[in-house]
Design an enzyme around this catalytic site. Structure first.
Site, mmCIF file in Angstrom:
data_model
loop_
_atom_site.group_PDB
_atom_site.id
_atom_site.type_symbol
_atom_site.label_atom_id
_atom_site.label_comp_id
_atom_site.label_asym_id
_atom_site.label_seq_id
_atom_site.Cartn_x
_atom_site.Cartn_y
_atom_site.Cartn_z
ATOM 1 N N SER A 1 0.850 -1.192 0.000
ATOM 2 C CA SER A 1 0.000 0.000 0.000
ATOM 3 C C SER A 1 0.879 1.233 0.000
ATOM 4 C CB SER A 1 -0.897 0.023 1.239
ATOM 5 O OG SER A 1 -1.564 1.272 1.369
ATOM 6 N N TYR B 1 -1.719 -0.819 10.354
ATOM 7 C CA TYR B 1 -1.851 -1.091 8.918
ATOM 8 C C TYR B 1 -0.677 -0.485 8.143
ATOM 9 C CZ TYR B 1 -3.749 -1.079 4.172
ATOM 10 O OH TYR B 1 -3.929 -1.258 2.825
#
Length: 260
Positions: free
Chosen positions: A149, A163
């Site tokens: 990501s 995350y």
């Protein structure tokens, strides 16, 4: 010869978390390109529903699996090995996220998110390695593609601490595995920016216009963008790429500047 460089026709691919979001987009892309695709998710109903929808585009099978369980990862690979002589591509896409203010961020969020986003891709790669090696040739090695990501490349504007840390970790794990497994298996990562999915729905509803305005290309990601990148990384056209982390974000992170 040139079109064959980009072909994945006839290859067997496993996409974890392939029942929705980016995983579904990737699975559909492989099917449209002529690959046989296995998808997995924790929920049997989600697997069946996605397989039915994806079957419009090619040969797809769905096998439920919780990738955070080593036993279930091994059972998944054993089930594929019972049906296929080899596996050409593993896409480690399944993952988890968590958001909460710093003072309220629980320890459980670290265990859950790092387990799904870092440990699980490592375990899946390890147990799939023998089946991947059977598919590998000198002219066309097997592939592992990890889905990272841009939150692992730049500090996000939301409090998703575990995350973002997990995505930075999977990027570096990609490099480490690439060094270990090449030239038999080429390991690379894609770091997507904003794409339409259940995970990003709230963010896009709140800040979609700002994200589009901030992007040099003026839009968010589309299914063809992620599908094409995954297919490229699975084809002979990418034979000289290993340990790369490709930002797929329309330039959000690669052109970011500091204003004083």
């Amino acid at each position: 010869m040139f079109p064959e460089l980009f072909s994945v026709s006839g290859k067997t691919v496993l996409v974890t978390g392939g029942t929705r979001g980016i995983g579904y987009m990737i699975a559909e892309g492989y099917l449209r390109a002529g690959a046989r695709v296995y998808i997995t998710s924790r929920k049997e109903a989600a697997c069946a529903e996605a397989a039915t929808a994806l079957s419009e585009f090619g040969e797809v099978q769905a096998i439920p699996c919780d990738v955070t369980s080593e036993d279930q990862c091994q059972a998944l690979i054993d089930a594929i090995a019972a049906r296929e002589p080899k596996l050409h591509v593993l896409v480690n896409n399944a993952g988890a996220t968590w958001g909460a203010p710093l003072d309220e961020f629980p320890d459980a969020a670290w265990d859950r998110v790092l387990g799904a986003n870092v440990k699980a891709p490592f375990t899946m790669t390890r147990v799939a390695r023998p089946l991947l090696e059977k598919a590998s040739t000198e002219q066309d090695p097997a592939r592992v593609i990890n889905i990272g990501s841009i939150d692992g490349l730049a500090v996000p504007g939301v409090p998703n601490f575990s995350y973002s840390a997990s995505k930075a970790a999977i990027h570096h794990l990609t490099r480490h595995l690439a060094a270990e497994l090449a030239p038999t298996i080429l390991v690379n990562a894609i770091a997507p920016g904003p794409f339409p999915s259940k995970m990003t729905a709230a963010l896009l509803a709140e800040a979609g216009d700002q994200l589009k305005a901030a992007s040099p290309v003026g839009r968010i990601g589309e299914p063809a963008d992620i599908a094409a990148t995954a297919v490229f990384l699975s084809s002979r056209a990418s034979n000289f790429i290993a340990g790369a982390v490709i930002p797929l974000d329309g330039g959000l992170t690669t052109t970011i500047g500091i204003k004083f």
